[in-house]
Enzyme design. Structure first.
Site, PDB file in Angstrom:
ATOM      1  N   ARG A  51       5.444 -27.033 -16.997  1.00 46.84           N
ATOM      2  CA  ARG A  51       4.796 -28.319 -17.286  1.00 46.84           C
ATOM      3  C   ARG A  51       5.649 -29.269 -18.098  1.00 46.84           C
ATOM      4  O   ARG A  51       5.798 -30.433 -17.760  1.00 46.84           O
ATOM      5  CB  ARG A  51       3.496 -28.111 -18.085  1.00 46.84           C
ATOM      6  CG  ARG A  51       2.266 -27.950 -17.261  1.00 46.84           C
ATOM      7  CD  ARG A  51       1.261 -27.143 -18.054  1.00 46.84           C
ATOM      8  NE  ARG A  51       1.834 -25.821 -18.266  1.00 46.84           N
ATOM      9  CZ  ARG A  51       1.739 -24.835 -17.399  1.00 46.84           C
ATOM     10  NH1 ARG A  51       1.027 -24.978 -16.339  1.00 46.84           N
ATOM     11  NH2 ARG A  51       2.333 -23.674 -17.602  1.00 46.84           N
ATOM     12  N   LYS A  80      28.454 -19.972 -23.045  1.00 46.14           N
ATOM     13  CA  LYS A  80      29.838 -19.721 -23.471  1.00 46.14           C
ATOM     14  C   LYS A  80      29.969 -19.780 -24.978  1.00 46.14           C
ATOM     15  O   LYS A  80      31.062 -19.657 -25.522  1.00 46.14           O
ATOM     16  CB  LYS A  80      30.773 -20.782 -22.865  1.00 46.14           C
ATOM     17  CG  LYS A  80      30.784 -20.838 -21.352  1.00 46.14           C
ATOM     18  CD  LYS A  80      31.790 -21.919 -20.925  1.00 46.14           C
ATOM     19  CE  LYS A  80      31.767 -22.158 -19.432  1.00 46.14           C
ATOM     20  NZ  LYS A  80      32.560 -23.358 -19.095  1.00 46.14           N
ATOM     21  N   ARG A 101      14.150 -28.204 -25.371  1.00 47.51           N
ATOM     22  CA  ARG A 101      13.371 -27.007 -25.739  1.00 47.51           C
ATOM     23  C   ARG A 101      14.355 -25.908 -26.071  1.00 47.51           C
ATOM     24  O   ARG A 101      15.330 -25.690 -25.334  1.00 47.51           O
ATOM     25  CB  ARG A 101      12.467 -26.578 -24.592  1.00 47.51           C
ATOM     26  CG  ARG A 101      11.854 -25.198 -24.826  1.00 47.51           C
ATOM     27  CD  ARG A 101      10.768 -24.868 -23.845  1.00 47.51           C
ATOM     28  NE  ARG A 101       9.592 -25.683 -24.083  1.00 47.51           N
ATOM     29  CZ  ARG A 101       8.430 -25.514 -23.466  1.00 47.51           C
ATOM     30  NH1 ARG A 101       8.307 -24.561 -22.557  1.00 47.51           N
ATOM     31  NH2 ARG A 101       7.402 -26.287 -23.742  1.00 47.51           N
ATOM     32  N   HIS A 129       5.550 -28.306 -31.341  1.00 45.30           N
ATOM     33  CA  HIS A 129       5.588 -28.793 -29.961  1.00 45.30           C
ATOM     34  C   HIS A 129       4.869 -30.145 -29.927  1.00 45.30           C
ATOM     35  O   HIS A 129       3.763 -30.260 -29.406  1.00 45.30           O
ATOM     36  CB  HIS A 129       4.908 -27.770 -29.046  1.00 45.30           C
ATOM     37  CG  HIS A 129       5.132 -27.968 -27.587  1.00 45.30           C
ATOM     38  ND1 HIS A 129       5.681 -29.120 -27.049  1.00 45.30           N
ATOM     39  CD2 HIS A 129       4.862 -27.151 -26.530  1.00 45.30           C
ATOM     40  CE1 HIS A 129       5.742 -28.992 -25.725  1.00 45.30           C
ATOM     41  NE2 HIS A 129       5.248 -27.809 -25.391  1.00 45.30           N
TER      42      HIS A 129
HETATM   43  C1  NCD Z   1       3.133 -24.040 -24.498  1.00 43.51           C
HETATM   44  C2  NCD Z   1       4.476 -23.841 -25.164  1.00 43.51           C
HETATM   45  O1  NCD Z   1       5.510 -23.897 -24.490  1.00 43.51           O
HETATM   46  O2  NCD Z   1       4.462 -23.673 -26.371  1.00 43.51           O
HETATM   47  N1  NCD Z   1       3.261 -24.449 -23.163  1.00 43.51           N
HETATM   48  C3  NCD Z   1       3.391 -25.775 -22.899  1.00 43.51           C
HETATM   49  O3  NCD Z   1       4.374 -26.393 -23.219  1.00 43.51           O
HETATM   50  N2  NCD Z   1       2.353 -26.386 -22.334  1.00 43.51           N
HETATM   51  C4  NCD Z   1       2.200 -22.917 -24.683  1.00 43.51           C
HETATM   52  C5  NCD Z   1       2.638 -21.540 -24.300  1.00 43.51           C
HETATM   53  O4  NCD Z   1       3.753 -21.323 -23.825  1.00 43.51           O
HETATM   54  O5  NCD Z   1       1.824 -20.637 -24.467  1.00 43.51           O
END
Ligand code: NCD
Length: 307
Positions: A51, A80, A101, A129
């Site tokens: 997502r 690397k 991320r 997040h």
């Molecule tokens: C979440 C995350 O990556 O923290 N997912 C997301 O981005 N919608 C929740 C999860 O991974 O459980």
């Protein structure tokens, strides 16, 4: 230059502006179709995602921009031994904005300190997040018509669930919010969140292990997955993973206007039989997340359009 590393980087007024902009995008999408023409977003994902990455990419395409993507740490120079700082300096030469991320907490902040373009934290380890929080806030706002005067339950892995930490921090800034924290003993909300957010803000909350007992009191129930990848030992994960499973039977005790949320991916926490219940909001969150990311990209690129 602005970055979004934690949700506190945005004021309540700016969150309102993002919500207004997201609504306008929904109402008049053609107004935004060329807003980011000629701009490039780089998505650097060093952890699995469906997502968040696709939603950033769809957001940029719908704004008329383009996307560069690293979706597998194993195929990038990180494999690397390249540092986050050097990666950020490099990608700044190609892109106008970066969404990152990373499994290490703080990595997007290091990227922001070294990049010459805005950096967005798309999830750092078990920490934060903030763009999921934008999706969650917009969903609550659309479902309830307000972000204050709410009893919000969080259930599952409150220790490692980064979406929980960011959403608690965001909602704590609105009047009349109280939290009900439902988790096994081992997966309780970290004490730094209790101390820095809840205690500091004088926010009322209760902790329990019993979901059914508190369900009737909730306006919003935010279910979460047990974060297997953050466990040191598989046995603990297996013991805890199915502790809370929301079923139609359990939901019978809940309010008719409850909003059931989940950041997804779902494993077992919500029975699929609930998907057809009008109280289920988790796929609406997915769509709302795209509109809020569009609004955020507009804000950070300062291309106008933000209301
Ligand atoms: C979440 C995350 O990556 O923290 N997912 C997301 O981005 N919608 C929740 C999860 O991974 O459980």
């Amino acid at each position: 230059m602005r970055h979004l590393i934690e949700i506190g980087d945005l004021s309540v007024g700016e969150i309102d502006a993002l919500i207004r902009t997201a609504q306008d995008i929904i109402g008049v999408p053609e107004r935004y179709a060329d807003a980011c023409r000629g701009k490039k977003l780089a998505t650097l994902f060093f952890e699995p995602s469906t997502r968040t990455r696709l939603s950033f990419e769809a957001a940029m395409y719908e704004l008329g921009g383009n996307v560069l993507s690293v979706s597998d740490a194993g195929t990038s120079s990180a494999a690397k031994g390249e540092s986050v700082a050097d990666t950020a300096k490099t990608v700044s030469c190609y892109a106008d904005i970066i969404a990152m991320r990373h499994p290490k907490e703080g990595a997007p902040m290091v990227a922001a300190m070294n990049a010459s373009v805005p950096v967005i934290n798309a999830g750092d380890g078990g920490h934060n997040h903030p763009t999921q929080t934008l999706a969650d806030l917009f969903t609550i706002w659309r479902e309830k018509g307000r972000l204050g005067e709410l009893t919000v339950g969080f259930c599952g892995d409150l220790k490692f669930g980064r979406t929980v930490h960011s959403l608690i921090s965001a909602l704590s800034r609105y009047e009349g919010v109280r939290f009900v924290l439902v988790s096994p003993e081992e997966l309780k909300l970290p004490s730094y969140v209790k101390k820095d957010v809840l205690a500091r803000g004088g926010i009322p909350y209760e902790q329990t292990t019993d979901l059914e007992a508190v369900l009737p009191t909730l306006d919003v129930l935010y279910m979460t997955r047990v974060q297997r990848e953050r466990f040191f030992n598989e046995e603990d994960y297996l013991r805890l993973k199915d502790r809370y499973i929301l079923t139609p039977d359990k939901l019978r005790g809940a309010r008719q206007d409850l909003s059931v949320m989940h950041p997804l991916p779902r494993v077992n926490e919500i029975s699929v039989a609930i998907d057809a219940d009008p109280r289920a909001c988790y796929f609406k969150q997915v769509l709302n997340g795209k509109f809020m990311r569009m609004a955020l990209i507009l804000m950070l690129l300062e291309v106008g359009y933000v209301h």
